[in-house]
Design a protein around this motif. Structure first.
Motif, PDB file in Angstrom:
ATOM      1  N   PHE A 137     -51.632 -45.887 133.987  1.00 56.97           N
ATOM      2  CA  PHE A 137     -51.157 -46.903 134.919  1.00 56.97           C
ATOM      3  C   PHE A 137     -52.081 -48.112 135.020  1.00 56.97           C
ATOM      4  CE2 PHE A 137     -49.442 -42.797 136.018  1.00 56.97           C
ATOM      5  CZ  PHE A 137     -48.089 -43.059 136.207  1.00 56.97           C
ATOM      6  N   GLY A 138     -52.940 -48.277 134.027  1.00 60.72           N
ATOM      7  CA  GLY A 138     -53.838 -49.420 134.033  1.00 60.72           C
ATOM      8  C   GLY A 138     -54.899 -49.313 135.112  1.00 60.72           C
ATOM      9  N   PRO A 139     -55.564 -50.421 135.440  1.00 58.76           N
ATOM     10  CA  PRO A 139     -56.660 -50.365 136.408  1.00 58.76           C
ATOM     11  C   PRO A 139     -56.199 -50.202 137.848  1.00 58.76           C
ATOM     12  CG  PRO A 139     -56.288 -52.620 135.712  1.00 58.76           C
ATOM     13  CD  PRO A 139     -55.403 -51.761 134.857  1.00 58.76           C
ATOM     14  N   HIS A 140     -54.910 -50.395 138.093  1.00 61.44           N
ATOM     15  CA  HIS A 140     -54.382 -50.336 139.455  1.00 61.44           C
ATOM     16  C   HIS A 140     -53.451 -49.134 139.584  1.00 61.44           C
ATOM     17  CE1 HIS A 140     -56.085 -54.328 139.471  1.00 61.44           C
ATOM     18  NE2 HIS A 140     -55.225 -54.715 138.544  1.00 61.44           N
ATOM     19  N   GLN A 141     -54.023 -47.935 139.561  1.00 62.07           N
ATOM     20  CA  GLN A 141     -53.202 -46.720 139.569  1.00 62.07           C
ATOM     21  C   GLN A 141     -52.546 -46.467 140.924  1.00 62.07           C
ATOM     22  OE1 GLN A 141     -54.449 -43.350 137.384  1.00 62.07           O
ATOM     23  NE2 GLN A 141     -53.736 -41.865 138.879  1.00 62.07           N
ATOM     24  N   TRP A 142     -53.333 -46.549 141.990  1.00 63.50           N
ATOM     25  CA  TRP A 142     -52.833 -46.328 143.330  1.00 63.50           C
ATOM     26  C   TRP A 142     -51.994 -45.051 143.418  1.00 63.50           C
ATOM     27  CZ3 TRP A 142     -55.410 -48.644 146.927  1.00 63.50           C
ATOM     28  CH2 TRP A 142     -55.992 -49.909 146.684  1.00 63.50           C
ATOM     29  N   ASN A 143     -50.826 -45.129 144.085  1.00 65.41           N
ATOM     30  CA  ASN A 143     -49.983 -43.948 144.272  1.00 65.41           C
ATOM     31  C   ASN A 143     -48.778 -43.930 143.340  1.00 65.41           C
ATOM     32  OD1 ASN A 143     -48.773 -46.113 145.501  1.00 65.41           O
ATOM     33  ND2 ASN A 143     -48.481 -45.144 147.497  1.00 65.41           N
ATOM     34  N   LYS A 144     -48.874 -44.616 142.209  1.00 67.46           N
ATOM     35  CA  LYS A 144     -47.730 -44.706 141.294  1.00 67.46           C
ATOM     36  C   LYS A 144     -47.319 -43.330 140.770  1.00 67.46           C
ATOM     37  CE  LYS A 144     -49.253 -49.266 139.726  1.00 67.46           C
ATOM     38  NZ  LYS A 144     -49.813 -50.027 138.600  1.00 67.46           N
ATOM     39  N   ARG A 145     -48.280 -42.570 140.289  1.00 72.37           N
ATOM     40  CA  ARG A 145     -47.944 -41.270 139.720  1.00 72.37           C
ATOM     41  C   ARG A 145     -47.385 -40.341 140.789  1.00 72.37           C
ATOM     42  NH1 ARG A 145     -52.171 -37.534 136.376  1.00 72.37           N
ATOM     43  NH2 ARG A 145     -53.134 -37.434 138.447  1.00 72.37           N
ATOM     44  N   MET A 146     -47.885 -40.445 141.998  1.00 74.25           N
ATOM     45  CA  MET A 146     -47.391 -39.621 143.091  1.00 74.25           C
ATOM     46  C   MET A 146     -45.912 -39.909 143.367  1.00 74.25           C
ATOM     47  SD  MET A 146     -50.766 -40.165 145.466  1.00 74.25           S
ATOM     48  CE  MET A 146     -50.196 -39.276 146.907  1.00 74.25           C
ATOM     49  N   TYR A 147     -45.530 -41.179 143.302  1.00 73.37           N
ATOM     50  CA  TYR A 147     -44.121 -41.527 143.498  1.00 73.37           C
ATOM     51  C   TYR A 147     -43.260 -41.062 142.325  1.00 73.37           C
ATOM     52  CZ  TYR A 147     -43.998 -44.182 147.839  1.00 73.37           C
ATOM     53  OH  TYR A 147     -44.009 -44.530 149.172  1.00 73.37           O
ATOM     54  N   VAL A 148     -43.746 -41.255 141.106  1.00 75.80           N
ATOM     55  CA  VAL A 148     -42.970 -40.862 139.928  1.00 75.80           C
ATOM     56  C   VAL A 148     -42.614 -39.380 139.990  1.00 75.80           C
ATOM     57  CG1 VAL A 148     -43.080 -40.533 137.421  1.00 75.80           C
ATOM     58  CG2 VAL A 148     -43.839 -42.694 138.434  1.00 75.80           C
ATOM     59  N   ARG A 149     -43.544 -38.565 140.406  1.00 73.79           N
ATOM     60  CA  ARG A 149     -43.326 -37.118 140.403  1.00 73.79           C
ATOM     61  C   ARG A 149     -42.400 -36.646 141.520  1.00 73.79           C
ATOM     62  NH1 ARG A 149     -49.405 -35.125 138.491  1.00 73.79           N
ATOM     63  NH2 ARG A 149     -48.973 -35.388 136.266  1.00 73.79           N
ATOM     64  N   ARG A 150     -42.044 -37.543 142.423  1.00 80.62           N
ATOM     65  CA  ARG A 150     -41.179 -37.153 143.530  1.00 80.62           C
ATOM     66  C   ARG A 150     -39.814 -37.838 143.499  1.00 80.62           C
ATOM     67  NH1 ARG A 150     -46.469 -36.743 145.137  1.00 80.62           N
ATOM     68  NH2 ARG A 150     -46.986 -35.031 146.580  1.00 80.62           N
ATOM     69  N   ALA A 151     -39.677 -38.866 142.684  1.00 77.79           N
ATOM     70  CA  ALA A 151     -38.421 -39.616 142.656  1.00 77.79           C
ATOM     71  C   ALA A 151     -37.354 -38.884 141.845  1.00 77.79           C
ATOM     72  CB  ALA A 151     -38.660 -41.001 142.064  1.00 77.79           C
ATOM     73  N   ARG A 152     -36.103 -39.065 142.252  1.00 79.22           N
ATOM     74  CA  ARG A 152     -34.995 -38.521 141.463  1.00 79.22           C
ATOM     75  C   ARG A 152     -34.928 -39.190 140.094  1.00 79.22           C
ATOM     76  NH1 ARG A 152     -30.314 -38.515 146.231  1.00 79.22           N
ATOM     77  NH2 ARG A 152     -30.858 -36.458 147.114  1.00 79.22           N
ATOM     78  N   HIS A 153     -35.230 -40.473 140.066  1.00 78.26           N
ATOM     79  CA  HIS A 153     -35.224 -41.223 138.806  1.00 78.26           C
ATOM     80  C   HIS A 153     -36.461 -42.111 138.752  1.00 78.26           C
ATOM     81  CE1 HIS A 153     -31.069 -39.961 138.243  1.00 78.26           C
ATOM     82  NE2 HIS A 153     -30.809 -40.399 139.468  1.00 78.26           N
ATOM     83  N   ALA A 154     -37.240 -41.992 137.684  1.00 75.52           N
ATOM     84  CA  ALA A 154     -38.454 -42.792 137.504  1.00 75.52           C
ATOM     85  C   ALA A 154     -38.287 -43.692 136.288  1.00 75.52           C
ATOM     86  CB  ALA A 154     -39.661 -41.886 137.327  1.00 75.52           C
ATOM     87  N   ILE A 155     -38.484 -44.977 136.498  1.00 76.41           N
ATOM     88  CA  ILE A 155     -38.342 -45.952 135.422  1.00 76.41           C
ATOM     89  C   ILE A 155     -39.677 -46.646 135.213  1.00 76.41           C
ATOM     90  CG2 ILE A 155     -37.188 -48.074 134.672  1.00 76.41           C
ATOM     91  CD1 ILE A 155     -34.712 -47.129 136.118  1.00 76.41           C
ATOM     92  N   ALA A 156     -40.146 -46.613 133.961  1.00 77.80           N
ATOM     93  CA  ALA A 156     -41.447 -47.181 133.612  1.00 77.80           C
ATOM     94  C   ALA A 156     -41.276 -48.551 132.983  1.00 77.80           C
ATOM     95  CB  ALA A 156     -42.181 -46.251 132.651  1.00 77.80           C
ATOM     96  N   GLU A 157     -41.979 -49.519 133.534  1.00 75.95           N
ATOM     97  CA  GLU A 157     -42.037 -50.863 132.964  1.00 75.95           C
ATOM     98  C   GLU A 157     -43.263 -50.891 132.049  1.00 75.95           C
ATOM     99  OE1 GLU A 157     -43.075 -55.160 134.879  1.00 75.95           O
ATOM    100  OE2 GLU A 157     -41.509 -53.987 135.894  1.00 75.95           O
ATOM    101  N   VAL A 158     -43.042 -50.935 130.752  1.00 79.24           N
ATOM    102  CA  VAL A 158     -44.116 -50.757 129.768  1.00 79.24           C
ATOM    103  C   VAL A 158     -44.767 -52.110 129.477  1.00 79.24           C
ATOM    104  CG1 VAL A 158     -44.707 -49.889 127.482  1.00 79.24           C
ATOM    105  CG2 VAL A 158     -42.853 -48.806 128.785  1.00 79.24           C
ATOM    106  N   ASP A 159     -46.041 -52.199 129.771  1.00 76.52           N
ATOM    107  CA  ASP A 159     -46.789 -53.449 129.655  1.00 76.52           C
ATOM    108  C   ASP A 159     -47.902 -53.272 128.621  1.00 76.52           C
ATOM    109  OD1 ASP A 159     -48.353 -55.694 129.933  1.00 76.52           O
ATOM    110  OD2 ASP A 159     -48.547 -55.557 132.105  1.00 76.52           O
TER     111      ASP A 159
END
Length: 486
Positions: A137-159
């Protein structure tokens, strides 16, 4: 199928991803999420035919849902941070705020799902996959992975331009539903020149000087706000302004408090963001770092060996954070692909048990005001007007307070509004938010000295705080203290 085939079969356009969002759904853009999908979803707003519940933190741009026609189709909720861009929406009550903590924010979702609305979509930005099919998740990880693992649908914007980091940062592509290849375009120099041409000569010259000093890459993300933002404010925002003399004094007192070998946490905002640059840690040895985010110059202290984690009890030898947000460009250059720096999810890093298990954890946070009993307000002014959210301050402060040998330090300038208002007040105003309760108050630093509140009663605390208030406000504070406490 192998991961490459899965990735290719699940790569869609931003518009296709936005079209999946329907009225009544709950959508999350975690802190520091990508901007491509935000723009696509905002553009779809008028076509939704209803209202989407949208949660996000501290937007850095207005995709279209902070105002205008599209805003009517998004019920906006901020969490953790509001920020300068989100504040007008909160002021106008077009948005609301969710009071929670990083470490416990998913408790209703995980433990009381019947009382919480499911997360239909989470949009996050990630690096390109590595050879094994893992992204980070780059240098700004924050709670991104926590949300991905709980969402019904997770969409990644690839940078493809994202910095690669170390730590517990990876997810496999198979854990995402879809991918949008959304590397932000490079700065549009022609558009920037057009914006500058519309400004008066003094403003244009000021911004050109900032571009020459900071680089166009740092200016471009905020190009749409240049016209209405004073040059002096831009220099502060980008860390280019010379720090006030008061901050130099605060850095000197902070240096007295930070002992060799302790593990530090530091928050951004004033005065904390200036402490590394002002040399508060330069004479120290064997510091550790366990923090939510960082202030400019912290990575350079790691590079210089001042922060080496040699005495840490957990993650010995590593600088640990939730995100490297707050770093300046030189810091990010040092952090890029550097295993000395590690990121972890905030439900681990900021858990009170984790923070308090460090070696003499020392938290360094900021405040907007403090009353004479030690109640710390870091969120609101003029009573209930929210300037920002809690961020990780309650967890880092209380964790350090509970840590054996730890210390929880609060920094603030003694006055605001050019000296007219004391930040040390007899009582917080009606509606003011208490970020840290008085029974966790510890050490307070202003440009006039150090107030030690731990173990002191209300009368003693008032005396300590009045001694570090601005001299012009001490008489009225003494009068109030006598009235309140005898």
């Amino acid at each position: 199928m192998n991961w490459q085939e899965y990735y290719r079969s699940r790569t869609i356009s931003a518009d296709e991803a936005a079209a999946m969002v329907k009225a009544g759904m709950r959508v999350n853009f975690p802190l520091a999420a990508g901007t491509v999908m935000q723009g696509a979803l905002a553009a779809r707003g008028k076509q939704i035919g209803g209202v989407v519940d949208l949660r996000m933190s501290s937007p850095i741009i207005d995709p279209g849902w902070l105002g205008g026609e599209a805003a009517a189709h998004f019920r906006l909720e901020f969490e953790l941070f509001i920020g300068n861009m989100g504040r007008p929406s909160h002021d106008s009550r077009a948005a609301t705020y969710l009071p929670n903590l990083f470490s416990t924010g998913f408790k209703p979702h995980d433990e009381r799902p019947a009382e919480d609305k499911p997360i239909d979509f989470t949009f996050v930005n990630v690096t390109t996959p590595n050879a094994k099919g893992f992204v980070s998740f780059g240098p700004h990880q924050w709670n991104k992975r926590m949300y991905v693992r709980r969402a019904r649908h997770a969409i990644a914007e690839v940078d493809a331009s994202m910095t690669r980091t170390y730590g517990d940062v990876y997810m496999h592509v198979s854990e995402f539903d879809y991918f949008v290849e959304g590397t932000p375009p490079p700065p549009d120099l022609a558009a920037l020149e057009q914006a500058l041409a519309a400004m008066d000569a003094e403003k244009r010259d000021g911004i050109r000087a900032i571009i020459a000093e900071a680089g166009v890459e740092r200016i471009w993300p905020i190009a749409q706000y240049l016209q209405r933002t004073p040059v002096a404010d831009l220099r502060v925002l980008l860390g280019l302004a010379q720090p006030a003399e008061e901050l130099k004094a605060i850095a000197g007192y902070l240096s007295e408090l930070v002992e060799d070998g302790v593990t530090i946490q530091i928050g951004i905002g004033e005065p904390g963001s200036q402490m590394a640059r002002l040399g508060a840690f330069d004479a120290k040895h064997d510091l550790g770092l366990h923090t939510e985010m960082v202030a400019p110059g912290i990575a350079r202290l790691v590079d210089a060996g001042i922060i080496n984690g040699r005495r840490k009890t957990i993650h010995r030898g590593k600088a640990v954070a939730v995100a490297w947000t707050g770093s300046d460009p030189e810091d990010l250059r040092i952090i890029d692909d550097n295993p000395a720096f590690e990121l972890y999810d905030p439900d681990y890093v900021l858990k009170l048990a984790t923070v308090s298990s460090n070696y003499r954890q020392t938290s360094i946070n900021n405040a907007l005001s403090i009353d004479l009993t030690g109640q710390i307000n870091s969120e609101s002014v003029l009573g209930a007007r929210m300037m920002n959210g809690t961020g990780g301050q309650p967890e880092t402060h209380i964790g350090a307070f509970l840590c054996p040998g730890g210390r929880a330090i609060t920094l603030l300038q003694s006055t605001a509004v050019g000296g007219a208002i004391s930040r040390i007040v007899p009582q917080l105003e009606a509606g003011a938010l208490v970020t840290v309760p008085r029974y966790f108050a510890d050490t307070v630093v202003t440009e006039f000295g150090i107030a030690r509140l731990l173990g002191k009663n209300h009368r003693e605390r008032a005396a300590e705080l009045i001694a570090v208030a601005h001299p012009e406000h001490r008489a009225e504070l003494r009068e109030a203290a006598n009235r309140l406490f005898g």
